[in-house]
Scaffold this motif. Sequence first.
Motif, PDB file in Angstrom:
ATOM      1  N   ASP A   1       0.826  -1.214   0.000  1.00 24.68           N
ATOM      2  CA  ASP A   1       0.000   0.000   0.000  1.00 24.68           C
ATOM      3  C   ASP A   1       0.858   1.261   0.000  1.00 24.68           C
ATOM      4  O   ASP A   1       0.562   2.235  -0.710  1.00 24.68           O
ATOM      5  CB  ASP A   1      -0.927   0.009   1.217  1.00 24.68           C
ATOM      6  N   LEU A   2       1.922   1.250   0.793  1.00 20.31           N
ATOM      7  CA  LEU A   2       2.795   2.419   0.883  1.00 20.31           C
ATOM      8  C   LEU A   2       3.506   2.689  -0.435  1.00 20.31           C
ATOM      9  O   LEU A   2       3.638   3.842  -0.867  1.00 20.31           O
ATOM     10  CB  LEU A   2       3.812   2.224   2.004  1.00 20.31           C
ATOM     11  N   LEU A   3       3.961   1.637  -1.081  1.00 16.29           N
ATOM     12  CA  LEU A   3       4.628   1.812  -2.370  1.00 16.29           C
ATOM     13  C   LEU A   3       3.647   2.343  -3.413  1.00 16.29           C
ATOM     14  O   LEU A   3       3.990   3.221  -4.215  1.00 16.29           O
ATOM     15  CB  LEU A   3       5.242   0.488  -2.831  1.00 16.29           C
ATOM     16  N   ALA A   4       2.438   1.822  -3.404  1.00 14.02           N
ATOM     17  CA  ALA A   4       1.434   2.298  -4.362  1.00 14.02           C
ATOM     18  C   ALA A   4       1.135   3.778  -4.152  1.00 14.02           C
ATOM     19  O   ALA A   4       0.910   4.527  -5.108  1.00 14.02           O
ATOM     20  CB  ALA A   4       0.156   1.475  -4.221  1.00 14.02           C
ATOM     21  N   GLU A   5       1.162   4.215  -2.893  1.00 13.62           N
ATOM     22  CA  GLU A   5       0.861   5.602  -2.579  1.00 13.62           C
ATOM     23  C   GLU A   5       2.034   6.542  -2.854  1.00 13.62           C
ATOM     24  O   GLU A   5       1.853   7.613  -3.445  1.00 13.62           O
ATOM     25  CB  GLU A   5       0.456   5.720  -1.108  1.00 13.62           C
ATOM     26  N   HIS A   6       3.232   6.141  -2.438  1.00 12.85           N
ATOM     27  CA  HIS A   6       4.381   7.050  -2.465  1.00 12.85           C
ATOM     28  C   HIS A   6       5.355   6.785  -3.614  1.00 12.85           C
ATOM     29  O   HIS A   6       6.094   7.686  -4.013  1.00 12.85           O
ATOM     30  CB  HIS A   6       5.145   6.955  -1.140  1.00 12.85           C
ATOM     31  N   LEU A   7       5.385   5.553  -4.110  1.00 11.60           N
ATOM     32  CA  LEU A   7       6.320   5.189  -5.178  1.00 11.60           C
ATOM     33  C   LEU A   7       5.584   4.332  -6.210  1.00 11.60           C
ATOM     34  O   LEU A   7       5.908   3.149  -6.385  1.00 11.60           O
ATOM     35  CB  LEU A   7       7.522   4.417  -4.617  1.00 11.60           C
ATOM     36  N   PRO A   8       4.620   4.875  -6.895  1.00 11.75           N
ATOM     37  CA  PRO A   8       3.824   4.056  -7.826  1.00 11.75           C
ATOM     38  C   PRO A   8       4.637   3.443  -8.953  1.00 11.75           C
ATOM     39  O   PRO A   8       4.173   2.474  -9.579  1.00 11.75           O
ATOM     40  CB  PRO A   8       2.776   5.047  -8.355  1.00 11.75           C
ATOM     41  N   ALA A   9       5.828   3.967  -9.216  1.00 16.31           N
ATOM     42  CA  ALA A   9       6.675   3.380 -10.257  1.00 16.31           C
ATOM     43  C   ALA A   9       7.385   2.118  -9.786  1.00 16.31           C
ATOM     44  O   ALA A   9       7.961   1.377 -10.593  1.00 16.31           O
ATOM     45  CB  ALA A   9       7.712   4.400 -10.734  1.00 16.31           C
ATOM     46  N   ALA A  10       7.354   1.850  -8.485  1.00 17.47           N
ATOM     47  CA  ALA A  10       8.018   0.662  -7.939  1.00 17.47           C
ATOM     48  C   ALA A  10       7.233  -0.597  -8.274  1.00 17.47           C
ATOM     49  O   ALA A  10       6.003  -0.574  -8.354  1.00 17.47           O
ATOM     50  CB  ALA A  10       8.170   0.792  -6.431  1.00 17.47           C
ATOM     51  N   ARG A  11       7.962  -1.690  -8.440  1.00 13.16           N
ATOM     52  CA  ARG A  11       7.330  -2.991  -8.681  1.00 13.16           C
ATOM     53  C   ARG A  11       7.702  -3.937  -7.544  1.00 13.16           C
ATOM     54  O   ARG A  11       8.885  -4.148  -7.265  1.00 13.16           O
ATOM     55  CB  ARG A  11       7.769  -3.549 -10.034  1.00 13.16           C
ATOM     56  N   TYR A  12       6.684  -4.498  -6.918  1.00 16.35           N
ATOM     57  CA  TYR A  12       6.875  -5.317  -5.712  1.00 16.35           C
ATOM     58  C   TYR A  12       5.850  -6.429  -5.702  1.00 16.35           C
ATOM     59  O   TYR A  12       4.660  -6.196  -5.940  1.00 16.35           O
ATOM     60  CB  TYR A  12       6.726  -4.422  -4.478  1.00 16.35           C
ATOM     61  N   ARG A  13       6.309  -7.633  -5.452  1.00 15.05           N
ATOM     62  CA  ARG A  13       5.431  -8.789  -5.336  1.00 15.05           C
ATOM     63  C   ARG A  13       5.447  -9.245  -3.881  1.00 15.05           C
ATOM     64  O   ARG A  13       6.519  -9.511  -3.325  1.00 15.05           O
ATOM     65  CB  ARG A  13       5.918  -9.905  -6.263  1.00 15.05           C
ATOM     66  N   ILE A  14       4.287  -9.333  -3.259  1.00 12.67           N
ATOM     67  CA  ILE A  14       4.217  -9.717  -1.849  1.00 12.67           C
ATOM     68  C   ILE A  14       4.828 -11.109  -1.672  1.00 12.67           C
ATOM     69  O   ILE A  14       4.433 -12.055  -2.354  1.00 12.67           O
ATOM     70  CB  ILE A  14       2.758  -9.683  -1.357  1.00 12.67           C
ATOM     71  N   PRO A  15       5.809 -11.254  -0.770  1.00  9.73           N
ATOM     72  CA  PRO A  15       6.508 -12.532  -0.630  1.00  9.73           C
ATOM     73  C   PRO A  15       5.690 -13.592   0.087  1.00  9.73           C
ATOM     74  O   PRO A  15       4.811 -13.287   0.891  1.00  9.73           O
ATOM     75  CB  PRO A  15       7.758 -12.157   0.189  1.00  9.73           C
ATOM     76  N   ASP A  16       6.011 -14.860  -0.207  1.00 15.23           N
ATOM     77  CA  ASP A  16       5.393 -15.988   0.488  1.00 15.23           C
ATOM     78  C   ASP A  16       5.924 -16.126   1.905  1.00 15.23           C
ATOM     79  O   ASP A  16       5.232 -16.653   2.779  1.00 15.23           O
ATOM     80  CB  ASP A  16       5.709 -17.317  -0.225  1.00 15.23           C
ATOM     81  N   ALA A  17       7.156 -15.713   2.094  1.00 14.83           N
ATOM     82  CA  ALA A  17       7.859 -16.024   3.344  1.00 14.83           C
ATOM     83  C   ALA A  17       8.819 -14.912   3.717  1.00 14.83           C
ATOM     84  O   ALA A  17       9.241 -14.113   2.875  1.00 14.83           O
ATOM     85  CB  ALA A  17       8.640 -17.334   3.190  1.00 14.83           C
ATOM     86  N   GLY A  18       9.181 -14.901   4.992  1.00 12.40           N
ATOM     87  CA  GLY A  18      10.232 -14.007   5.447  1.00 12.40           C
ATOM     88  C   GLY A  18       9.767 -12.592   5.685  1.00 12.40           C
ATOM     89  O   GLY A  18       8.567 -12.284   5.707  1.00 12.40           O
ATOM     90  N   TYR A  19      10.736 -11.712   5.839  1.00  4.70           N
ATOM     91  CA  TYR A  19      10.444 -10.291   6.087  1.00  4.70           C
ATOM     92  C   TYR A  19      11.309  -9.399   5.201  1.00  4.70           C
ATOM     93  O   TYR A  19      11.646  -8.279   5.557  1.00  4.70           O
ATOM     94  CB  TYR A  19      10.641  -9.946   7.567  1.00  4.70           C
ATOM     95  N   LEU A  20      11.639  -9.925   4.022  1.00  5.27           N
ATOM     96  CA  LEU A  20      12.488  -9.206   3.082  1.00  5.27           C
ATOM     97  C   LEU A  20      11.725  -8.981   1.787  1.00  5.27           C
ATOM     98  O   LEU A  20      11.210  -9.935   1.194  1.00  5.27           O
ATOM     99  CB  LEU A  20      13.771 -10.002   2.827  1.00  5.27           C
ATOM    100  N   ALA A  21      11.649  -7.736   1.362  1.00  9.33           N
ATOM    101  CA  ALA A  21      10.905  -7.370   0.156  1.00  9.33           C
ATOM    102  C   ALA A  21      11.877  -7.040  -0.964  1.00  9.33           C
ATOM    103  O   ALA A  21      12.821  -6.263  -0.775  1.00  9.33           O
ATOM    104  CB  ALA A  21      10.013  -6.172   0.447  1.00  9.33           C
TER     105      ALA A  21
END
Length: 386
Positions: free
Chosen positions: A303-323
């Motif tokens: 949500d934060l990336l969509a709001e503040h950095l819409p050019a960023a590409r991010y896939r929600i991970p299955d595991a861990g705490y690293l994006a």
Amino acid sequence: MSVAPLQALSVDELRRRSSTKWRRYPDDVLPLFVAETDYPLAPAITARLTEAVGLGDTGYTPPDPGIRDAFAQFALRRFGWEVDPARVRSTCDVMMGVVEILRVVTNPGDRVIVTPPVYPPFYDCVREVGAEPETVPLVDTGDAWELDLLGIEAALAGGARAVLLCNPHNPTGTAHARESLAALADLAAGFGAAVISDEIHAPLVQPGASFTPFLAASETAAKVGFAVTSASKAFNLAGLKCAVMVTAGDETAKIVADMPDEVEWRTGLFGALAGVAALSPESDAYLDSLLAALDENRRLLADLLAEHLPAARYRIPDAGYLAWVDLTDLGWGDNPAVKILREAKVALHFGPYFGAEGAGHVRINFACAPEVLREAITRIGALAAS
């Protein structure tokens, strides 16, 4: 029944820590780079270590500190994986376990397959034993990352002697599918190669995803594989030094059993004590609460990336705490974390360290308070808007 998310410590409390995350950069920098978490220890760990300090229990690690049985019980309870405790041996940390196995299954000059973007020490560990990493990048299907089995087959056919697997994968957070792992095992067996699986992020697979231990993927995987793992990532115990090497086949078990005693002597006593407490049923509620916090944060980050950095590409991970976040479209160069550190005062892990495939990317540690994550992305967004 829903689980209450674990609450992170305050930044003021965290800055009293002496670990890398909180001492690497000045106080005006928000550190979201190295894989340490901002949460308090599990109560069972705190109690066990406090007891040990009170007793002056700081001597040598005994031959059986209980970590073998604790891991086997944890694996059955959390993953449905039956592990023979007799085929579990401890050492200092996961990368040391990887190196010691590579020493036996490869010769100097051999090639070892790695699947970038991948944890930077993989490259160093392969070179430490005199071998050379051969890169077979993950395939981005548009919906997920997958092992490039055709590429791995070609590398094995070309003479590569081992595959260094990250399962779940760092930095993408991918929990590899059972079918993919079984196919990898078949390829390795067909070419007489070994598979070494780093499974340190396994306890952090979210309930909606499915984790398959490599050794449990198939009968063939049990014969060709080695797993190396630790409680250190999920329970923030990296400084205490305890990992386990796990095997399921007769030949692989003999390889680990025949390692010099010194490999096991390197296990830290406090690491073993903390590891047993972490892997006990007493710490299951803590782990569930941690997973709930990480689930909230991985979605908050989207949500934060969509709001503040819409050019960023991010896939929600299955595991861990690293994006794993692609910032290529921002035009900040191959290593955008440098600009972000210098101008936004947020420390992220440098994408190119994970291989050539990391150009334009950053790795963000979201194991922190939501307000810290919000402040970090707001700062970066302000930089993009300036």
